[in-house]
Scaffold this motif. Structure first.
Motif, mmCIF file in Angstrom:
data_model
loop_
_atom_site.group_PDB
_atom_site.id
_atom_site.type_symbol
_atom_site.label_atom_id
_atom_site.label_comp_id
_atom_site.label_asym_id
_atom_site.label_seq_id
_atom_site.Cartn_x
_atom_site.Cartn_y
_atom_site.Cartn_z
ATOM 1 N N TRP A 141 -5.536 -36.622 -16.649
ATOM 2 C CA TRP A 141 -5.222 -35.457 -15.830
ATOM 3 C C TRP A 141 -6.281 -35.215 -14.758
ATOM 4 O O TRP A 141 -5.967 -35.073 -13.581
ATOM 5 N N GLN A 142 -7.540 -35.145 -15.192
ATOM 6 C CA GLN A 142 -8.600 -34.697 -14.291
ATOM 7 C C GLN A 142 -8.983 -35.736 -13.247
ATOM 8 O O GLN A 142 -9.349 -35.384 -12.121
ATOM 9 N N ILE A 143 -8.913 -37.013 -13.599
ATOM 10 C CA ILE A 143 -9.379 -38.061 -12.688
ATOM 11 C C ILE A 143 -8.263 -38.607 -11.811
ATOM 12 O O ILE A 143 -8.495 -38.972 -10.656
ATOM 13 N N TYR A 144 -7.027 -38.626 -12.345
ATOM 14 C CA TYR A 144 -5.952 -39.320 -11.638
ATOM 15 C C TYR A 144 -4.742 -38.444 -11.318
ATOM 16 O O TYR A 144 -3.762 -38.953 -10.766
ATOM 17 N N CYS A 145 -4.803 -37.176 -11.652
ATOM 18 C CA CYS A 145 -3.652 -36.292 -11.421
ATOM 19 C C CYS A 145 -4.073 -35.036 -10.668
ATOM 20 O O CYS A 145 -5.256 -34.819 -10.391
ATOM 21 N N ARG A 146 -3.086 -34.208 -10.372
ATOM 22 C CA ARG A 146 -3.341 -32.892 -9.794
ATOM 23 C C ARG A 146 -2.429 -31.882 -10.487
ATOM 24 O O ARG A 146 -1.383 -32.247 -11.024
ATOM 25 N N LEU A 147 -2.846 -30.630 -10.459
ATOM 26 C CA LEU A 147 -2.037 -29.559 -11.016
ATOM 27 C C LEU A 147 -1.431 -28.755 -9.879
ATOM 28 O O LEU A 147 -2.150 -28.254 -9.013
ATOM 29 N N ASP A 148 -0.108 -28.648 -9.874
ATOM 30 C CA ASP A 148 0.587 -27.798 -8.906
ATOM 31 C C ASP A 148 0.998 -26.514 -9.615
ATOM 32 O O ASP A 148 1.972 -26.492 -10.384
ATOM 33 N N LEU A 149 0.247 -25.442 -9.398
ATOM 34 C CA LEU A 149 0.585 -24.163 -10.002
ATOM 35 C C LEU A 149 1.843 -23.591 -9.374
ATOM 36 O O LEU A 149 2.066 -23.736 -8.155
ATOM 37 N N ASP A 150 2.666 -22.941 -10.176
ATOM 38 C CA ASP A 150 3.862 -22.292 -9.635
ATOM 39 C C ASP A 150 3.479 -21.189 -8.660
ATOM 40 O O ASP A 150 4.146 -20.989 -7.642
ATOM 41 N N ARG A 151 2.419 -20.467 -8.975
ATOM 42 C CA ARG A 151 1.919 -19.407 -8.085
ATOM 43 C C ARG A 151 0.413 -19.597 -7.919
ATOM 44 O O ARG A 151 -0.390 -19.054 -8.666
ATOM 45 N N ALA A 152 0.068 -20.395 -6.943
ATOM 46 C CA ALA A 152 -1.331 -20.768 -6.729
ATOM 47 C C ALA A 152 -2.064 -19.713 -5.901
ATOM 48 O O ALA A 152 -1.447 -19.008 -5.091
ATOM 49 N N PRO A 153 -3.364 -19.591 -6.077
ATOM 50 C CA PRO A 153 -4.136 -18.635 -5.274
ATOM 51 C C PRO A 153 -4.339 -19.142 -3.847
ATOM 52 O O PRO A 153 -4.217 -20.335 -3.562
ATOM 53 N N ARG A 154 -4.657 -18.218 -2.961
ATOM 54 C CA ARG A 154 -4.992 -18.555 -1.582
ATOM 55 C C ARG A 154 -6.514 -18.513 -1.401
ATOM 56 O O ARG A 154 -7.219 -17.879 -2.158
ATOM 57 N N PHE A 155 -6.979 -19.203 -0.345
ATOM 58 C CA PHE A 155 -8.406 -19.284 -0.080
ATOM 59 C C PHE A 155 -8.705 -18.848 1.347
ATOM 60 O O PHE A 155 -7.867 -18.979 2.240
ATOM 61 N N ASP A 156 -9.900 -18.351 1.540
ATOM 62 C CA ASP A 156 -10.370 -17.985 2.867
ATOM 63 C C ASP A 156 -11.527 -18.915 3.233
ATOM 64 O O ASP A 156 -12.655 -18.741 2.773
ATOM 65 N N PHE A 157 -11.224 -19.921 4.068
ATOM 66 C CA PHE A 157 -12.236 -20.872 4.498
ATOM 67 C C PHE A 157 -12.702 -20.599 5.927
ATOM 68 O O PHE A 157 -13.285 -21.481 6.572
ATOM 69 N N SER A 158 -12.438 -19.394 6.428
ATOM 70 C CA SER A 158 -12.753 -19.100 7.828
ATOM 71 C C SER A 158 -14.231 -19.316 8.132
ATOM 72 O O SER A 158 -14.594 -19.768 9.225
ATOM 73 N N GLU A 159 -15.086 -19.004 7.165
ATOM 74 C CA GLU A 159 -16.528 -19.167 7.377
ATOM 75 C C GLU A 159 -16.885 -20.619 7.644
ATOM 76 O O GLU A 159 -17.752 -20.922 8.471
ATOM 77 N N LEU A 160 -16.217 -21.536 6.948
ATOM 78 C CA LEU A 160 -16.504 -22.956 7.116
ATOM 79 C C LEU A 160 -15.671 -23.581 8.224
ATOM 80 O O LEU A 160 -16.129 -24.516 8.895
ATOM 81 N N ASP A 161 -14.451 -23.092 8.425
ATOM 82 C CA ASP A 161 -13.571 -23.658 9.449
ATOM 83 C C ASP A 161 -14.139 -23.504 10.853
ATOM 84 O O ASP A 161 -13.781 -24.251 11.761
ATOM 85 N N ARG A 162 -15.023 -22.515 11.033
ATOM 86 C CA ARG A 162 -15.613 -22.320 12.355
ATOM 87 C C ARG A 162 -16.611 -23.421 12.703
ATOM 88 O O ARG A 162 -16.986 -23.578 13.876
ATOM 89 N N ASP A 163 -17.039 -24.159 11.717
ATOM 90 C CA ASP A 163 -18.023 -25.225 11.934
ATOM 91 C C ASP A 163 -17.304 -26.566 11.998
ATOM 92 O O ASP A 163 -16.742 -27.020 11.006
ATOM 93 N N PRO A 164 -17.308 -27.232 13.157
ATOM 94 C CA PRO A 164 -16.601 -28.520 13.263
ATOM 95 C C PRO A 164 -17.152 -29.579 12.322
ATOM 96 O O PRO A 164 -16.442 -30.520 11.951
ATOM 97 N N PHE A 165 -18.405 -29.450 11.905
ATOM 98 C CA PHE A 165 -18.984 -30.433 10.978
ATOM 99 C C PHE A 165 -18.235 -30.435 9.653
ATOM 100 O O PHE A 165 -17.922 -31.499 9.104
ATOM 101 N N TYR A 166 -17.920 -29.252 9.132
ATOM 102 C CA TYR A 166 -17.207 -29.164 7.863
ATOM 103 C C TYR A 166 -15.782 -29.699 8.003
ATOM 104 O O TYR A 166 -15.272 -30.372 7.093
ATOM 105 N N ARG A 167 -15.136 -29.406 9.122
ATOM 106 C CA ARG A 167 -13.770 -29.917 9.330
ATOM 107 C C ARG A 167 -13.784 -31.441 9.412
ATOM 108 O O ARG A 167 -12.914 -32.109 8.847
ATOM 109 N N TRP A 168 -14.757 -31.987 10.121
ATOM 110 C CA TRP A 168 -14.868 -33.447 10.255
ATOM 111 C C TRP A 168 -15.129 -34.095 8.907
ATOM 112 O O TRP A 168 -14.503 -35.104 8.558
ATOM 113 N N LEU A 169 -16.037 -33.504 8.120
ATOM 114 C CA LEU A 169 -16.385 -34.084 6.833
ATOM 115 C C LEU A 169 -15.213 -33.995 5.858
ATOM 116 O O LEU A 169 -14.991 -34.916 5.057
ATOM 117 N N GLU A 170 -14.455 -32.907 5.932
ATOM 118 C CA GLU A 170 -13.283 -32.778 5.064
ATOM 119 C C GLU A 170 -12.251 -33.856 5.385
ATOM 120 O O GLU A 170 -11.597 -34.395 4.478
#
Length: 318
Positions: A141-170
């Motif tokens: 599960w952990q190494i080769y799969c992913r979990l798709d939650l029926d109701r997954a949480p949302r994230f706020d990456f605005s702090e990192l999205d403003r930095d092109p370095f983080y977007r490039w590395l992602e």
């Protein structure tokens, strides 16, 4: 989200009603199978034929550096938990080393970590998020799969999205191994590529799962966090290879602390580096349990058990 009033909060996940950590489907994840499985197969198949003293030394040096500067100090303690501050050039260097580990990009590691952190704080969550299944299935599960939650949480990456370095590395975290592999090949040939890239990435990913599984199922335990459905345990034998991350019971107790090895004899090389950098003026606002203050709902296991025993004895005599 990061909360000045609660230094122990889940930092990038949006706290809102609706998401549910209990229900979802575990699916085979092709990119993980190709990446993690490919690195492991290549290392196992080619490693014995290209083993040299220099290749083994390179493996230990690069694996140790990646786990220390990248996974432990850069990704986990700094980027995810904000347990210290540093100048931009140093934060970017540490985050690059995090990608160099070969586990995930900066946003991907935050999403995986904070989803699990949030889920384990609930009364109940999916076995995938709690490591609550047979060890062989959990590895798959952990190494080769992913979990798709029926109701997954949302994230706020605005702090990192403003930095092109983080977007490039992602977008390029897997490709970060390519220039490293080319440099290693130019210096040491295929032996350095096999042991300095494939074996390192395979051990980091599979080892990360193993310590995570053990840290949520068995081992020494000093603390419990009231109302949390999943509690943590320490994995003492893994303290040095994980650079202090294996004191996971301490981390659940004080997730915002830059120091994880809290008690005498608990090796914590990640905190050693942070303290050294603090003395050199390269890091500041270093958080420790003393600075964070007592966490609400935190109980010491020994005191908790003693209290239960006293309560039981009182009830029996009455």
């Amino acid at each position: 989200m990061r909360n000045d009033h609660d230094p122990h909060s889940v930092n990038f996940l949006i706290d809102e009603p609706g998401p549910d950590p209990r229900f979802g489907r575990v699916r085979a994840d092709a990119p993980s199978i190709v990446w993690n499985g490919g690195m492991a197969v290549f290392a196992l198949a080619a490693g014995p034929f290209f083993i040299t003293p220099s290749a083994i030394i390179l493996f230990f040096l690069t694996t140790g550096t990646a786990l220390l500067l990248g996974h432990s100090v850069g990704y986990h303690r700094m980027m995810i938990h904000g347990s210290f501050a540093a100048p931009r050039w140093l934060t970017r260097t540490l985050v690059w080393f995090g990608a160099f580990v070969g586990m995930a990009g900066p946003l991907g590691i935050i999403r995986a970590h904070d989803t699990r952190d949030w889920a384990q704080r609930q009364a109940d969550c999916h076995p995938f998020l709690a490591h609550r299944t047979h060890i062989v299935r959990d590895a798959w599960w952990q190494i080769y799969c992913r979990l798709d939650l029926d109701r997954a949480p949302r994230f706020d990456f605005s702090e990192l999205d403003r930095d092109p370095f983080y977007r490039w590395l992602e977008a390029t975290w897997r490709w970060q191994q390519l220039p490293v592999a080319l440099a290693f090949f130019a210096i040491g040939g295929w032996g350095w590529v096999v042991w300095g890239v494939a074996a390192r990435v395979a051990v980091a990913n599979h080892g990360h799962w193993l310590v995570g599984h053990l840290a949520h199922n068995r081992g020494p335990q000093r603390w419990t966090v009231d109302a949390h459905g999943v509690q943590a345990f320490d994995v003492p034998w893994a303290a040095i290879p994980t650079m202090g991350e294996a004191w996971h019971n301490n981390h659940h107790a004080y997730p915002g602390s830059a120091r994880i090895g809290l008690h005498p004899g608990q090796s914590d090389w990640g905190y050693v580096v942070i303290r050294l950098c603090e003395r050199l003026g390269l890091m500041w606002d270093v958080q420790t349990p003393e600075r964070l203050g007592q966490r609400a709902g935190l109980s010491e296991v020994a005191r908790h058990e003693a209290g239960l025993a006293a309560h039981s004895a009182y009830g029996h005599t009455s």
